[in-house]
Enzyme design. Structure first.
Site, mmCIF file in Angstrom:
data_model
loop_
_atom_site.group_PDB
_atom_site.id
_atom_site.type_symbol
_atom_site.label_atom_id
_atom_site.label_comp_id
_atom_site.label_asym_id
_atom_site.label_seq_id
_atom_site.Cartn_x
_atom_site.Cartn_y
_atom_site.Cartn_z
ATOM 1 N N HIS A 186 0.815 -1.211 0.000
ATOM 2 C CA HIS A 186 0.000 0.000 0.000
ATOM 3 C C HIS A 186 0.846 1.258 0.000
ATOM 4 C CE1 HIS A 186 -3.759 -2.193 1.598
ATOM 5 N NE2 HIS A 186 -3.622 -2.255 0.305
ATOM 6 N N ARG A 292 1.057 -12.422 -22.271
ATOM 7 C CA ARG A 292 1.897 -13.594 -21.993
ATOM 8 C C ARG A 292 1.083 -14.570 -21.144
ATOM 9 N NH1 ARG A 292 6.301 -9.439 -21.553
ATOM 10 N NH2 ARG A 292 8.059 -10.185 -22.759
ATOM 11 N N ARG A 328 -0.757 -14.547 -26.765
ATOM 12 C CA ARG A 328 0.275 -15.512 -27.150
ATOM 13 C C ARG A 328 0.013 -16.847 -26.462
ATOM 14 N NH1 ARG A 328 6.406 -14.250 -25.662
ATOM 15 N NH2 ARG A 328 5.773 -14.895 -23.572
ATOM 16 N N ASN A 450 13.648 -9.726 -27.533
ATOM 17 C CA ASN A 450 14.382 -10.287 -26.380
ATOM 18 C C ASN A 450 15.023 -11.614 -26.780
ATOM 19 O OD1 ASN A 450 13.031 -8.191 -25.154
ATOM 20 N ND2 ASN A 450 11.559 -9.477 -24.082
ATOM 21 N N ASP A 451 14.228 -12.460 -27.397
ATOM 22 C CA ASP A 451 14.770 -13.752 -27.822
ATOM 23 C C ASP A 451 15.557 -13.639 -29.118
ATOM 24 O OD1 ASP A 451 14.260 -15.844 -25.951
ATOM 25 O OD2 ASP A 451 12.128 -15.538 -26.288
ATOM 26 N N ARG A 461 20.224 -15.121 -22.596
ATOM 27 C CA ARG A 461 19.860 -13.780 -22.150
ATOM 28 C C ARG A 461 19.966 -13.578 -20.655
ATOM 29 N NH1 ARG A 461 13.429 -13.783 -24.033
ATOM 30 N NH2 ARG A 461 12.675 -12.840 -22.149
ATOM 31 N N CYS A 498 7.212 -6.750 -29.944
ATOM 32 C CA CYS A 498 6.761 -6.773 -28.553
ATOM 33 C C CYS A 498 7.901 -7.024 -27.567
ATOM 34 C CB CYS A 498 5.644 -7.796 -28.358
ATOM 35 S SG CYS A 498 6.127 -9.459 -28.809
HETATM 36 C C1 PEP Z 1 10.639 -11.612 -26.719
HETATM 37 O O1 PEP Z 1 11.288 -12.650 -26.778
HETATM 38 O O2 PEP Z 1 11.035 -10.524 -27.187
HETATM 39 C C2 PEP Z 1 9.318 -11.595 -26.076
HETATM 40 C C3 PEP Z 1 8.528 -10.541 -26.128
HETATM 41 O O3 PEP Z 1 8.944 -12.698 -25.400
HETATM 42 P P1 PEP Z 1 9.443 -13.121 -23.943
HETATM 43 O O4 PEP Z 1 10.241 -11.988 -23.397
HETATM 44 O O5 PEP Z 1 8.219 -13.444 -23.186
HETATM 45 O O6 PEP Z 1 10.270 -14.336 -24.276
HETATM 46 MG MG MG Z 2 10.335 -14.579 -26.470
#
Ligand code: PEP
Ligand code: MG
Length: 566
Positions: A186, A292, A328, A450-451, A461, A498
């Site tokens: 809070h 997600r 997704r 990201n991937d 990563r 994304c």
């Molecule tokens: C990504 O890989 O960029 C992504 C959005 O998925 P996550 O981070 O859930 O693997």
């Molecule tokens: Mg990903």
């Protein structure tokens, strides 16, 4: 320097005032007149209810609806028979009202503390706050009054309770520092609502500071330190710039997401649960670009049923009222573990049994998720997104399953959107290289930077040792992204992004130049992303992209992008 949890953005610098709670010690007396003691408690409870309702009203006017509801929740909790009956029955055994209150609240505190659920744990603060205020009434002690602190005060407390905050004059409070609490407590919610920088959870900070000390706190990083005069001036300047930017961003609510030369793009959000929709709407997100769904599967002991999933997807679709909602399908494996699925331990989990690979082997589970998604399409613009696609066969298999499900639903007379789009995440180099082929069969692309960065650079990563290689600024990753977008454009397939890079202020001009159609970002980044988009013309972005295309290293790209940043 102390390190806490940055819970409310901003840079605070000012003079410490410690919030010292009244001494609430009491002596245990044997109760002679039970009826009278019970009445004493009931009168205290009535007084508590009246005071708290008044505080809630004050909170509603001065801070907001959500914060007022916290206090109204206290009225409900305090009048719950489980609490008051417990107290009255202890008094009936001759225990004084103060001790009976203390013991009964302790039971609740123990139960709430023992759960794994973060939100339930936070209820401990509510019970403590209720107990403290009831005790004050029983002992006839004054409430702490922080309404009159001087300008530039940093409030330091064990915890900042809703009741303390009611009278706060936010113009005078430069920062809040507490010993307990987390991002969802809070105190954090209140600090954010008041827009006061806050750092929480520094054990025993109150005893290490004294009234009059000057300290600086960084609400982003959670750092707290005694500043030099130069640091103090720098913090004040940073806070002013932060507030000016924030004010400017508020003006972008309700505005379209367009580049300086008027090219409109879609600016949507990443979410992990239906409850996140609130922030999407508050921050003026234009839809959901990535839900997600693995979070629906985590923290449980078995796979969520089709009905449970349907309810979650439907809720998101309905609350977004026809705006796009890209959901997704399960992306388990890699660093996302779901114990009850009993996935094997692997030497290279990121290269192994993950996401769509799992789903296409666990068809029953996947069928339930796809069915829930297709059913939810009757309630909004639901689109299905397949993660970790490495070959077109995977997309074809998912589309075939979706077609089967449509037939089932036809037979059962259940409504759905016959044109529900099935798109893919492009986050493997294989999918990137085959983007032209995939674009012909996928309804849309969303680039998972990201991937994609991890797999293009061949660097885990989460591995700190090789983290220096993990950069979306690397020319190899940028070329991969440019290729994906141009392949999608040629095929007329909408392409979004994304991964975290969608909201990177340095990279946004490159995405404009490449022609990205949709940006999916965290809700708190929506307005900043809209602001950055509005600063660049396509021509300027193209010029920067040409410059960057000729660079050889991550460092060179980073330097060029940072220099060009607006
Ligand atoms: C990504 O890989 O960029 C992504 C959005 O998925 P996550 O981070 O859930 O693997
Ligand atoms: Mg990903």
């Amino acid at each position: 320097m102390w390190q806490g949890i940055g819970a409310s953005d901003g840079y605070g610098v000012g003079t410490v005032i410690k919030i010292v709670e009244a001494d609430l010690s009491f002596s245990d007396t044997q109760v002679e007149d039970i009826k009278a003691e019970q009445t004493r408690f009931q009168l205290a409870l009535e007084c508590f209810t009246t005071k708290t309702k008044a505080m809630a009203e004050q909170m509603r006017q001065r801070v907001g609806e959500k914060e007022a509801e916290i206090l109204e929740g206290h009225v409900i909790m305090a009048s719950d028979p489980a609490l008051s009956d417990g107290i009255l029955s202890q008094i009936a055994d001759g225990i004084c009202a103060e001790r009976a209150l203390w013991n009964t609240c302790d039971l609740f505190i123990q139960v709430f503390s023992a759960t794994d659920d973060e939100l339930t744990k936070q209820r401990v603060t509510d019970v403590e706050d209720i107990r403290t205020r009831l005790l004050k009434i029983l002992l006839d002690k004054e409430d702490v009054d922080i309404s009159n602190v001087p300008k530039g005060t940093v409030l330091v407390a064990r915890d900042l309770t809703p009741s303390m905050t009611v009278g706060i004059c936010k113009e005078n409070v430069a920062g809040i520092l507490t010993e307990v609490g987390g991002k969802t407590s809070h105190s954090a919610i209140l600090a954010r609502a008041l827009e006061v920088p806050a750092v929480l959870s520094i054990p025993e900070i109150a005893s290490q500071l004294k009234d009059g000390d000057v300290i600086a706190l960084d609400g982003f990083t959670g750092e707290v330190f005694a500043p030099s005069p130069e640091q103090k001036a720098e913090f004040l300047k940073k806070q002013e710039a932060f507030l000016t930017e924030k004010e400017g961003l508020k003006n972008l609510v309700g505005k379209p997401s367009v580049t300086a030369d008027g090219k409109q793009v879609e600016l949507v959000c990443n979410i992990g649960a239906p409850k996140d929709v609130k922030a999407v709407l508050e921050q003026d997100g234009e839809g959901v670009g990535l839900f997600r769904t693995e979070f629906l599967f985590m923290g449980k002991t078995s796979v969520p049923t089709e009905e449970e999933q349907f309810a979650a997807y439907k809720e998101v679709a309905e609350r977004l009222q026809g705006k796009p909602v890209i959901i997704r399908t399960l992306d388990v494996g890699g660093d996302k573990e779901i114990p009850y699925l009993n996935l094997p331990k692997e030497d290279n989990p990121f290269l192994g049994y993950r996401a769509i690979r799992v789903c296409l082997q666990q068809k029953e589970m996947y069928h339930a998720q796809l069915r829930a998604l297709v059913r939810a399409s009757a309630f909004g613009d639901v689109r299905i997104m397949v993660p970790m696609v490495a070959s077109i066969e995977e997309l074809r298999q998912v589309k075939a399953m979706v077609e089967e499900i449509k037939l089932e639903l036809d037979q059962e007379g259940i409504a759905y959107n016959k044109d529900i789009p099935v798109g893919i995440m492009v986050e493997t180099p294989a999918a990137a290289m085959m983007a032209d082929v995939l674009a012909k069969e996928a309804a849309f692309f969303s680039i998972g930077t990201n991937d994609l960065t991890q797999y293009t650079m061949t660097v885990d990563r989460g591995n700190a040792q090789v983290a220096y290689l993990y950069s979306t600024y690397n020319p190899a990753v940028l070329r991969m992204i440019a290729h994906i977008i141009s392949s999608a454009k040629q095929a007329g397939t909408p392409v979004g992004m994304c991964g975290e890079a969608a909201a990177d202020p340095n990279l946004i001009p490159l995405w404009i130049a490449y022609g990205l159609d949709e940006y999916s970002v965290g809700a708190t980044s929506v307005l900043r992303t809209r602001s950055i988009l509005s600063k660049w013309t396509t021509e300027e972005a193209n010029a920067l992209a040409v410059k960057v295309a000729g660079l050889a290293t991550t460092a060179e790209v980073e330097a060029a992008l940072t220099e060009a940043r607006k």
